[in-house]
Enzyme design. Structure first.
Site, PDB file in Angstrom:
ATOM      1  N   GLN A 140      -7.410  -1.853   8.367  1.00 34.68           N
ATOM      2  CA  GLN A 140      -6.311  -1.921   9.334  1.00 34.68           C
ATOM      3  C   GLN A 140      -6.266  -0.685  10.223  1.00 34.68           C
ATOM      4  O   GLN A 140      -5.936  -0.769  11.408  1.00 34.68           O
ATOM      5  CB  GLN A 140      -4.980  -2.079   8.596  1.00 34.68           C
ATOM      6  CG  GLN A 140      -3.785  -2.241   9.524  1.00 34.68           C
ATOM      7  CD  GLN A 140      -2.471  -2.333   8.757  1.00 34.68           C
ATOM      8  OE1 GLN A 140      -2.432  -2.052   7.557  1.00 34.68           O
ATOM      9  NE2 GLN A 140      -1.420  -2.716   9.436  1.00 34.68           N
TER      10      GLN A 140
ATOM     11  N   CYS B   3       2.537   4.072   9.414  1.00 38.07           N
ATOM     12  CA  CYS B   3       3.468   4.341   8.313  1.00 38.07           C
ATOM     13  C   CYS B   3       2.976   5.475   7.418  1.00 38.07           C
ATOM     14  O   CYS B   3       3.774   6.115   6.726  1.00 38.07           O
ATOM     15  CB  CYS B   3       3.690   3.077   7.486  1.00 38.07           C
ATOM     16  SG  CYS B   3       2.175   2.405   6.766  1.00 38.07           S
TER      17      CYS B   3
END
Length: 424
Positions: free
Chosen positions: A121, A56
């Site tokens: 992440q 993203c």
């Protein structure tokens, strides 16, 4: 082969553009194959490598290519694949070659380029992207090695910087205080006394400033050498400081000694030998390593662990110190990787030399066998074989030396004796 990274992230492009350049998970395999074909059509030699990371916050193409202009080719591939206007996309792209691409890869894997600093992440996302690229045939020697090392760097950064914020901040504060005394740390000689965790942290921070030299003094020389080697420095014994202290501009000490290691008289002699050039000292030990009276000298700037505690700011200071330490680790690993890349560049040369040597050997061996089959004397055949091998191996270098002129001939004349110096 040229390494490269081309892409955009949350700092270079708005979300509206990032979503237009994003790759869906089910697109990544075909996109990797398309990227390899794209590089081959623009001058590659069939061994092109490619991997794509799309989250993203970023879309990035990593590649190793022999194309004439691989950076430009990579940027145009991203625009072409998504049918975007290249002129509109280009201002938002970063195009990173060679060591810049390696540094960027390591920073991304370590969470230093993330919107949330240090988040974990991204490492999992990179591993997923690399797995997909591998399954699509996009990974070769270069990218495989690059990403395996990026995982190791990320692990090192997280384990090394996951220590108490207080310790990290103290190291950062030491650097900041020294910069108040010296305008350019790149011109200063730095001495670390001790080889424990705190000195390790401080050395990492100071090394990031590229000082003129780094020296580690420790009771156990071997342990000091291990630490010094990591920062391209040298190690000395504590006993050597009696005569060498004047050589250092910055001194950071943190040992478990119960008595001071640096006395007033020693520092006075050092200052005199330095002709009163300032010395910056930080004593992080408790009990102290440096006699308190040293701080009274006009040309000495001495700070204790309590002094640094007053300088350290809570919160943001801890985070920035961790970043500085991580950047220093990454820079060291980038240099190591680029050394590996340079070594890879001579592999074809070495292979060519082996192939040529093997061809010469086989030809001379076949000639010797024919002579033996004719009944020639064994000793004479062996003599001819050895002379033939020597003559053919020396023919190329001798011809190169005869053809060369000027500086090239002088360089060959210096190098060839080294290359053909046999073992005795």
């Amino acid at each position: 082969m040229q390494l490269l990274a081309v892409g955009l992230n949350h700092t270079t492009a708005p979300v509206a553009l990032r979503e237009r350049l994003a790759f869906a998970p089910d697109q990544l395999g075909s996109a990797v194959r398309a990227a390899r074909n794209w590089f081959q059509r623009t001058g590659g030699q069939g061994s092109e490598e490619a991997a794509i990371l799309s989250t993203c916050n970023r879309t990035e193409l990593y590649a190793a290519s022999c194309a004439a202009n691989p950076l430009d080719a990579g940027a145009h591939f991203l625009a072409d694949f998504h049918q975007l206007n290249y002129a509109e996309l280009r201002p938002h792209l970063y195009m990173l070659p060679q060591h810049e691409a390696v540094r960027h890869t390591f920073r991304v894997a370590s969470g230093l380029d993330s919107m949330v600093l240090g988040e974990t992440q991204i490492l999992g996302q990179i591993k997923d992207a690399i797995r997909t690229a591998d399954e699509a045939g996009g990974l070769g020697t270069y990218l495989h090695q690059l990403f395996q090392r990026s995982f190791s760097v990320a692990k090192e950064v997280r384990s090394t910087t996951e220590i108490g914020a207080h310790s990290v901040s103290m190291a950062a504060a030491s650097v900041r205080l020294s910069q108040r005394i010296f305008d350019k740390l790149s011109e200063q000689n730095v001495l670390f006394i001790g080889a424990g965790e705190m000195i390790d942290l401080c050395a990492t921070h100071f090394a990031a400033q590229n000082p003129k030299s780094i020296t580690v003094a420790n009771r156990t020389l071997e342990r000091g050498e291990l630490l010094a080697h990591r920062f391209n420095g040298k190690a000395v014994r504590l006993a050597d400081l009696q005569t060498q202290l004047h050589q250092y501009d910055i001194l950071i000490s943190s040992t478990a000694s119960s008595l001071p290691l640096i006395g007033l008289g020693m520092v006075e002699r050092a200052i005199k030998a330095r002709r009163h050039k300032p010395m910056f000292m930080v004593d992080l030990a408790v009990p102290r390593d440096i006699e308190p009276e040293v701080g009274r000298l006009n040309d000495v700037f001495l700070y204790t662990v309590d002094d640094l505690g007053k300088v350290v700011q809570a919160g943001i200071e801890n985070r920035q110190a961790a970043v500085a330490q991580a950047e220093a680790i990454i820079e060291t690993r980038v240099q190591s990787f680029m050394h590996w890349v340079d070594d890879r560049a001579v592999v074809p040369v070495i292979q060519g030399l082996h192939e040529n040597g093997e061809a010469i050997r086989l030809a001379e061996l076949e000639r010797a066998r024919k002579l033996l089959a004719k009944g020639e004397d064994v000793e004479a055949v062996l003599e001819a074989l050895s002379k033939g091998l020597t003559a053919k191996f020396m023919h190329g270098p001798q011809q190169a030396l005869h053809r060369a002129q000027g500086a090239e001939r002088a360089q060959l004349a210096e190098l060839l004796p080294q290359l053909f110096r046999g073992r005795r």
